[in-house]
Design a protein around this motif. Structure first.
Motif, mmCIF file in Angstrom:
data_model
loop_
_atom_site.group_PDB
_atom_site.id
_atom_site.type_symbol
_atom_site.label_atom_id
_atom_site.label_comp_id
_atom_site.label_asym_id
_atom_site.label_seq_id
_atom_site.Cartn_x
_atom_site.Cartn_y
_atom_site.Cartn_z
ATOM 1 N N TRP A 258 12.293 7.409 10.836
ATOM 2 C CA TRP A 258 12.499 7.687 9.408
ATOM 3 C C TRP A 258 11.365 7.105 8.566
ATOM 4 N N LEU A 259 10.947 5.903 8.867
ATOM 5 C CA LEU A 259 9.869 5.277 8.101
ATOM 6 C C LEU A 259 8.570 6.067 8.214
ATOM 7 N N ILE A 260 8.269 6.534 9.420
ATOM 8 C CA ILE A 260 7.027 7.293 9.608
ATOM 9 C C ILE A 260 7.139 8.687 9.000
ATOM 10 N N GLU A 261 8.313 9.291 9.103
ATOM 11 C CA GLU A 261 8.518 10.619 8.497
ATOM 12 C C GLU A 261 8.310 10.596 6.990
ATOM 13 N N HIS A 262 8.741 9.509 6.353
ATOM 14 C CA HIS A 262 8.763 9.470 4.887
ATOM 15 C C HIS A 262 7.699 8.557 4.267
ATOM 16 N N GLU A 263 6.772 8.055 5.072
ATOM 17 C CA GLU A 263 5.867 7.033 4.555
ATOM 18 C C GLU A 263 5.007 7.503 3.385
ATOM 19 N N ASN A 264 4.767 8.813 3.268
ATOM 20 C CA ASN A 264 3.969 9.313 2.137
ATOM 21 C C ASN A 264 4.826 9.899 1.019
ATOM 22 N N ASP A 265 6.137 9.934 1.204
ATOM 23 C CA ASP A 265 7.004 10.638 0.268
ATOM 24 C C ASP A 265 7.188 9.915 -1.066
ATOM 25 N N LEU A 266 6.822 8.649 -1.130
ATOM 26 C CA LEU A 266 6.988 7.902 -2.376
ATOM 27 C C LEU A 266 5.684 7.754 -3.150
ATOM 28 N N ASP A 267 4.575 8.281 -2.600
ATOM 29 C CA ASP A 267 3.267 8.090 -3.236
ATOM 30 C C ASP A 267 3.217 8.636 -4.656
ATOM 31 N N LEU B 30 9.493 1.265 0.921
ATOM 32 C CA LEU B 30 8.681 0.900 -0.238
ATOM 33 C C LEU B 30 7.644 -0.157 0.126
ATOM 34 N N LYS B 31 8.084 -1.165 0.867
ATOM 35 C CA LYS B 31 7.179 -2.243 1.279
ATOM 36 C C LYS B 31 6.051 -1.690 2.136
ATOM 37 N N LEU B 32 6.403 -0.820 3.084
ATOM 38 C CA LEU B 32 5.401 -0.252 3.978
ATOM 39 C C LEU B 32 4.446 0.667 3.225
ATOM 40 N N ALA B 33 4.994 1.561 2.389
ATOM 41 C CA ALA B 33 4.164 2.537 1.680
ATOM 42 C C ALA B 33 3.234 1.861 0.671
ATOM 43 N N GLU B 34 3.755 0.885 -0.053
ATOM 44 C CA GLU B 34 2.920 0.210 -1.047
ATOM 45 C C GLU B 34 1.835 -0.630 -0.374
ATOM 46 N N THR B 35 2.178 -1.299 0.710
ATOM 47 C CA THR B 35 1.182 -2.097 1.429
ATOM 48 C C THR B 35 0.088 -1.195 1.971
ATOM 49 N N ARG B 36 0.481 -0.050 2.529
ATOM 50 C CA ARG B 36 -0.520 0.892 3.036
ATOM 51 C C ARG B 36 -1.423 1.402 1.917
ATOM 52 N N ALA B 37 -0.830 1.720 0.754
ATOM 53 C CA ALA B 37 -1.636 2.204 -0.382
ATOM 54 C C ALA B 37 -2.655 1.149 -0.826
ATOM 55 N N VAL B 38 -2.219 -0.102 -0.877
ATOM 56 C CA VAL B 38 -3.130 -1.186 -1.276
ATOM 57 C C VAL B 38 -4.263 -1.314 -0.261
ATOM 58 N N GLN B 39 -3.935 -1.263 1.026
ATOM 59 C CA GLN B 39 -4.961 -1.400 2.055
ATOM 60 C C GLN B 39 -5.910 -0.212 2.088
ATOM 61 N N GLU B 40 -5.448 0.932 1.589
ATOM 62 C CA GLU B 40 -6.326 2.105 1.472
ATOM 63 C C GLU B 40 -7.205 2.035 0.232
ATOM 64 N N ASP C 217 -3.543 2.906 -8.197
ATOM 65 C CA ASP C 217 -2.411 3.440 -8.945
ATOM 66 C C ASP C 217 -1.128 3.264 -8.134
ATOM 67 N N LEU C 218 -0.348 2.258 -8.495
ATOM 68 C CA LEU C 218 0.900 1.979 -7.795
ATOM 69 C C LEU C 218 2.113 2.317 -8.655
ATOM 70 N N ALA C 219 1.882 3.202 -9.656
ATOM 71 C CA ALA C 219 2.939 3.517 -10.623
ATOM 72 C C ALA C 219 4.187 4.084 -9.959
ATOM 73 N N SER C 220 3.997 4.912 -8.926
ATOM 74 C CA SER C 220 5.168 5.561 -8.317
ATOM 75 C C SER C 220 6.075 4.528 -7.647
ATOM 76 N N PHE C 221 5.495 3.484 -7.080
ATOM 77 C CA PHE C 221 6.307 2.463 -6.409
ATOM 78 C C PHE C 221 7.086 1.637 -7.438
ATOM 79 N N HIS C 222 6.448 1.346 -8.577
ATOM 80 C CA HIS C 222 7.159 0.651 -9.653
ATOM 81 C C HIS C 222 8.294 1.524 -10.196
ATOM 82 N N TRP C 223 8.021 2.809 -10.295
ATOM 83 C CA TRP C 223 9.027 3.763 -10.782
ATOM 84 C C TRP C 223 10.228 3.790 -9.833
#
Length: 426
Positions: free
Chosen positions: A300-309, A332-342, A346-352
């Motif tokens: 589930w985490l891998i399936e949805h890892e980009n769905d919150l971007d 959220l923790k995984l997706a936001e951490t990945r976005a930061v490392q990339e 713009d982390l607005a979607s995670f705050h939302w």
């Protein structure tokens, strides 16, 4: 450590066990991990005691009602402590003879403290401690290796690993947990013998992987895991064997290192993302004997890892099912951490998403307005159309288009009428 255990009571009980054995005329010390942890300034999770008392003598000293002889064949008696103190394994000094299955001794002979220390895996685990006289008994150079922060096999590493293949993987796990380095001679033996790790049961391998992936030094541990050949043998699907996959592997390790206290499924998903597809994961998880729950969470985490971007830019009905998952905070923790490392700023979607997760349950996940019984009552024959209509009503409900059961029924009636074109249900 179970929450009901009290570290102070555990230690007091461990001292008392040694005292009782001494008072009965026997030699007794603490052994293994508790000695190592104490020298590292850590609170031991449990205590083991070694003695020259034979198993039946141990049972006589502590009483048959307080002892269990589950490991008596290997000279081990479990002693029950008072409430909050847990249990202590009391083992007779022994030497191990033969390891035909590559994991367990064929038989044991009772021996001396030195011989007992020499049969153990790594020098840091081969230490004894006298809690009465406050002194360490070191036959293997473990104190020096703790000071040098080195994981080194006792004696000949080839012999130690031939006796118990799992020790090879434990070496890497200790490197990651303690953030030590691996002795070069020990590492060379592992590289040569690593294919033999397949002789170990998947369940025991998984237990080591679960600790390796979440250890404080998990990134360096996984680099060593790969360098020694474990990745090729145990997780070949994750091999970074092209330039593109190598780039993904490095990013994934950065994500893994940046995660705060991940559990094993989150850590595994961080390492596996983009290297395998969700469809490729079930056989990997099954091979390693992961539970259905752990497997489902990783997939589930891998399936949805980009769905919150860009969640804040998508229809609410698309995002809401993700946000009501019990695993959404991990996602959220995984997706936001990945976005930061990339390098994304713009982390607005995670705050939302986090703002939405503060909504009361009745707003975040309101009850469904209709069920299949309602469709049946309207005269609609059961079939795939049920799922389609219920999904459409739910989407309209979440988007605020339909806000009551009555409105939902009217919407369905209009839809059915338009579907058959005559106003008569088919």
């Amino acid at each position: 450590m179970p929450s009901e255990l009290d570290p102070k009571k555990q230690r007091e009980f461990a001292v008392r066990v040694v005292k009782q054995l001494r008072e009965a005329g026997f030699v007794a010390y603490w052994a293994g991990g508790c000695v190592r942890d104490q020298l590292l300034g850590r609170t031991p999770k449990d205590y083991d005691v070694v003695t020259n008392a034979l198993p039946e003598q141990v049972r006589k000293i502590f009483g048959h009602r307080r002892t269990f002889a589950v490991g008596a064949a290997f000279g081990v008696i479990t002693v029950n402590g008072p409430k909050g103190a847990g249990q202590i394994e009391v083992a007779t000094f022994r030497s191990d003879l033969g390891y035909s299955d590559g994991r367990h001794p064929d038989r044991v002979v009772f021996s001396s403290p030195q011989e007992d220390a020499l049969r153990r895996d790594f020098t840091i685990n081969g230490l004894f401690y006298d809690p009465i006289e406050d002194r360490v008994i070191d036959y293997v150079g473990g104190v020096d290796d703790i000071q040098r922060r080195i994981i080194r096999a006792i004696g000949d590493p080839y012999q130690r690993f031939a006796e118990d293949k799992l020790r090879m993987l434990r070496a890497v796990r200790f490197v990651a947990e303690l953030q030590f380095s691996l002795d070069p001679h020990t590492a060379a033996a592992i590289r040569e013998l690593v294919p033999q790790i397949r002789q170990v049961s998947p369940e025991r391998i998984l237990m080591e992987l679960e600790r390796l992936f979440v250890a404080p030094g998990r990134v360096e541990g996984l680099r060593l895991f790969r360098e020694l050949g474990f990745l090729d043998v145990l997780l070949p699907e994750l091999k970074p064997d092209t330039e593109e996959r190598q780039s993904i592997w490095e990013l994934n390790l950065r994500v893994l290192g940046a995660l705060t206290d991940p559990d094993f499924p989150v850590a595994f998903a961080a390492v596996a993302r983009k290297l395998v597809t969700p469809a490729e994961l079930p056989p990997i998880c099954k091979r390693l004997r992961m539970s259905n729950q752990v497997t489902a969470k990783i997939i589930w985490l891998i399936e949805h890892e980009n769905d919150l971007d860009c969640a804040h830019l998508r229809p609410w009905w698309e995002v809401q099912p993700i946000l009501i998952s019990p695993w959404v905070h991990d996602l959220l923790k995984l997706a936001e951490t990945r976005a930061v490392q990339e390098g994304k700023n713009d982390l607005a979607s995670f705050h939302w998403c986090r703002e939405r997760l503060q909504w009361p349950p009745e707003k975040l996940n309101p009850p469904f307005l209709i069920k299949g019984d309602d469709l049946h009552a309207l005269g609609l024959p059961p079939g795939p159309i049920y799922r389609q209509i219920l999904q459409e009503v739910r989407r309209a409900q979440l988007d605020g288009v339909i806000q009551s059961r009555e409105a939902a029924i009217e919407w369905i009636q209009r839809k059915l009428k338009s579907m058959n074109g005559t106003g008569e249900r088919k």
